[in-house]
Design a protein around this motif. Sequence first.
Motif, PDB file in Angstrom:
ATOM      1  N   TRP A 230      -3.648  -4.578  -5.628  1.00 52.07           N
ATOM      2  CA  TRP A 230      -4.760  -4.277  -4.721  1.00 52.07           C
ATOM      3  C   TRP A 230      -5.316  -5.572  -4.127  1.00 52.07           C
ATOM      4  O   TRP A 230      -5.580  -5.652  -2.923  1.00 52.07           O
ATOM      5  CB  TRP A 230      -5.846  -3.521  -5.480  1.00 52.07           C
ATOM      6  CG  TRP A 230      -7.020  -3.135  -4.635  1.00 52.07           C
ATOM      7  CD1 TRP A 230      -7.102  -2.064  -3.796  1.00 52.07           C
ATOM      8  CD2 TRP A 230      -8.291  -3.818  -4.561  1.00 52.07           C
ATOM      9  NE1 TRP A 230      -8.350  -2.026  -3.187  1.00 52.07           N
ATOM     10  CE2 TRP A 230      -9.094  -3.091  -3.640  1.00 52.07           C
ATOM     11  CE3 TRP A 230      -8.815  -4.938  -5.161  1.00 52.07           C
ATOM     12  CZ2 TRP A 230     -10.393  -3.475  -3.342  1.00 52.07           C
ATOM     13  CZ3 TRP A 230     -10.116  -5.329  -4.853  1.00 52.07           C
ATOM     14  CH2 TRP A 230     -10.884  -4.590  -3.947  1.00 52.07           C
TER      15      TRP A 230
ATOM     16  N   PRO B  61     -11.295   1.711  -2.383  1.00 51.44           N
ATOM     17  CA  PRO B  61     -11.107   2.617  -3.525  1.00 51.44           C
ATOM     18  C   PRO B  61     -12.370   3.410  -3.854  1.00 51.44           C
ATOM     19  O   PRO B  61     -13.122   3.067  -4.765  1.00 51.44           O
ATOM     20  CB  PRO B  61     -10.744   1.649  -4.647  1.00 51.44           C
ATOM     21  CG  PRO B  61     -11.482   0.401  -4.299  1.00 51.44           C
ATOM     22  CD  PRO B  61     -11.548   0.333  -2.798  1.00 51.44           C
TER      23      PRO B  61
ATOM     24  N   GLN C 196      -3.493   1.157  -5.339  1.00 53.12           N
ATOM     25  CA  GLN C 196      -4.826   1.671  -5.046  1.00 53.12           C
ATOM     26  C   GLN C 196      -5.126   1.485  -3.561  1.00 53.12           C
ATOM     27  O   GLN C 196      -4.712   0.490  -2.961  1.00 53.12           O
ATOM     28  CB  GLN C 196      -5.866   0.933  -5.886  1.00 53.12           C
ATOM     29  CG  GLN C 196      -5.692   1.102  -7.380  1.00 53.12           C
ATOM     30  CD  GLN C 196      -5.814   2.551  -7.810  1.00 53.12           C
ATOM     31  OE1 GLN C 196      -6.741   3.244  -7.407  1.00 53.12           O
ATOM     32  NE2 GLN C 196      -4.874   3.021  -8.619  1.00 53.12           N
TER      33      GLN C 196
ATOM     34  N   ALA D   5      -8.961  -0.134  -9.214  1.00 55.56           N
ATOM     35  CA  ALA D   5      -8.489  -0.968  -8.112  1.00 55.56           C
ATOM     36  C   ALA D   5      -8.778  -2.439  -8.371  1.00 55.56           C
ATOM     37  O   ALA D   5      -7.914  -3.309  -8.160  1.00 55.56           O
ATOM     38  CB  ALA D   5      -9.133  -0.524  -6.809  1.00 55.56           C
TER      39      ALA D   5
ATOM     40  N   SER E 116      -6.314  -4.177 -10.491  1.00 52.46           N
ATOM     41  CA  SER E 116      -4.929  -4.177 -10.023  1.00 52.46           C
ATOM     42  C   SER E 116      -4.668  -5.407  -9.158  1.00 52.46           C
ATOM     43  O   SER E 116      -5.302  -5.593  -8.112  1.00 52.46           O
ATOM     44  CB  SER E 116      -4.638  -2.903  -9.212  1.00 52.46           C
ATOM     45  OG  SER E 116      -3.400  -2.995  -8.555  1.00 52.46           O
TER      46      SER E 116
ATOM     47  N   GLN F 155       0.809  -1.222   0.000  1.00 50.39           N
ATOM     48  CA  GLN F 155       0.000   0.000   0.000  1.00 50.39           C
ATOM     49  C   GLN F 155       0.847   1.279   0.000  1.00 50.39           C
ATOM     50  O   GLN F 155       0.304   2.380   0.038  1.00 50.39           O
ATOM     51  CB  GLN F 155      -0.918   0.011   1.226  1.00 50.39           C
ATOM     52  CG  GLN F 155      -2.118  -0.923   1.100  1.00 50.39           C
ATOM     53  CD  GLN F 155      -3.130  -0.393   0.111  1.00 50.39           C
ATOM     54  OE1 GLN F 155      -3.702   0.677   0.281  1.00 50.39           O
ATOM     55  NE2 GLN F 155      -3.357  -1.166  -0.953  1.00 50.39           N
TER      56      GLN F 155
END
Length: 339
Positions: free
Chosen positions: A299, A286, A282, A293, A296, A72
């Motif tokens: 994520w 999100p 992300q 997101a 991804s 993150q």
Amino acid sequence: KDSGGYGTFEEADPANVYYEAPEDEEPDTYCCAAWRTPPSEKWSPTWNFTSFKASEWFHLYLWMMKDLAWSQNWYFIGMIFGASAVAWSLYLLYQTIKLKNHVEAWHYLGQFLWLASLFWWMWGELHDAQYPEEEDIYDNHKLQGGIVILIAFSWMSIFYFVVKPFNLLPPLSEDALNPFEENGMKPPFFLRSFILSWRQYENLHILFWLGKDTAWMHDWVIMWWIFSALTTLLAADFVVTTSFRRGMAVNHAHYIAQALWVLANLIWAFSELYFGENEVPQPLIPIQHPVVALSSLRWWTSWILVLGLVTALVLNIVWVLVAPAISQSQASSERPHRR
């Protein structure tokens, strides 16, 4: 009969149990046995710091939090938990040296170098994301971390391909072996000529996981696939085997968390090796760009890590809640009946 209590750094304590079935009760292994019997370890506020196994689970929390923060781009959280994980690894290495258990010390030294290399790699990425106005350090940190992780992988490979096959280390004393409790479980039958105990089976997982991360850091795709398959198979076997063992709820839950951690790492590495996903991650929730997101893999990695940490958290909460009831039940069963 070995109860699997955690004990201390000096000795596994067979009396440290909630549950030990009488001889005439069900067999030790059956479907979902881990969750149909009380845990074999007593809960206490300091249980994470009393023995090697419990401390290893605590190390798992630190390491997973480090990876979550990394996925993150949480700079300060990542640095705090990353440094704590490295320090805790060094502390466990010290304990093995103090015990004169050279086999465990060999593995803990390899693990320390491995974790230090990942921490250094993470530091470079988080620094560049947190301080874009400063000179980038990511490439240098990844290069330097890559050298350290190669040393760690070579160190572990020497043990399994040279030291162990030729018995180059002296036999371990009983005092050196005592803290590493045996729980009655065995590795798969086809490994037992080389991997003699469950503890050795767990240590083998270090080599496979380290190989996977080494390949990831160096973008060696074929090697990554090989070691990813091996570490996934072992992580899954840990979960399945402990699910059939009575009183193994604590270990089983932690193996589930570990397996989720492995899965998260695989998805993250796959996203970088095949899709070049190394973008700004992300947020977990999100609100502004939910579609981006969901597309991804990084994520999804974050959320799988969250799920693994929640698994460990739920275990500890339930463990705390059931502890008094189990203790009271055990005391009642031990009280003599009036005629």
